[in-house]
Design a protein around this motif. Sequence first.
Motif, short mmCIF file in Angstrom:
data_model
loop_
_atom_site.label_atom_id
_atom_site.label_comp_id
_atom_site.label_asym_id
_atom_site.label_seq_id
_atom_site.Cartn_x
_atom_site.Cartn_y
_atom_site.Cartn_z
N TYR A 1 49.22 -18.58 -23.02
CA TYR A 1 48.43 -18.86 -24.21
C TYR A 1 49.20 -18.54 -25.49
N LEU A 2 49.89 -17.41 -25.50
CA LEU A 2 50.61 -16.98 -26.70
C LEU A 2 52.05 -17.49 -26.75
N ASN A 3 52.48 -18.16 -25.68
CA ASN A 3 53.84 -18.67 -25.60
C ASN A 3 54.86 -17.56 -25.84
N MET A 4 54.67 -16.46 -25.10
CA MET A 4 55.56 -15.30 -25.20
C MET A 4 56.11 -14.96 -23.83
N LYS A 5 57.23 -14.28 -23.83
CA LYS A 5 57.87 -13.86 -22.58
C LYS A 5 57.02 -12.80 -21.89
N PRO A 6 57.02 -12.81 -20.55
CA PRO A 6 56.28 -11.79 -19.81
C PRO A 6 56.69 -10.37 -20.19
N SER A 7 57.96 -10.15 -20.43
CA SER A 7 58.41 -8.79 -20.79
C SER A 7 57.82 -8.35 -22.13
N THR A 8 57.69 -9.27 -23.06
CA THR A 8 57.11 -8.95 -24.37
C THR A 8 55.65 -8.55 -24.23
N ILE A 9 54.91 -9.33 -23.45
CA ILE A 9 53.49 -9.06 -23.23
C ILE A 9 53.32 -7.75 -22.46
#
Length: 77
Positions: free
Chosen positions: A57-65
Amino acid sequence: MEDKPIGYRLKEASRLFNETVKRLIRKNGISSTYFYILNYIIKHLNDMITQKDICIYLNMKPSTISVALQKMELDEL
């Protein structure tokens, strides 16, 4: 601004809205990433969501989330 195309005006309105939201959430001590994660979670309270859903949804990397969620837990958010 009336002579500007509607697309330009919509983009400008969106930019101003986003700046206002960022300023307000920073004022309350929440990062924009936290805000968007919390917003997604609140919208899906009755759903089974995963960290992957938030990433998509946020178009972010898994590590960032993952790091953000860990910090949010420590901050009791």
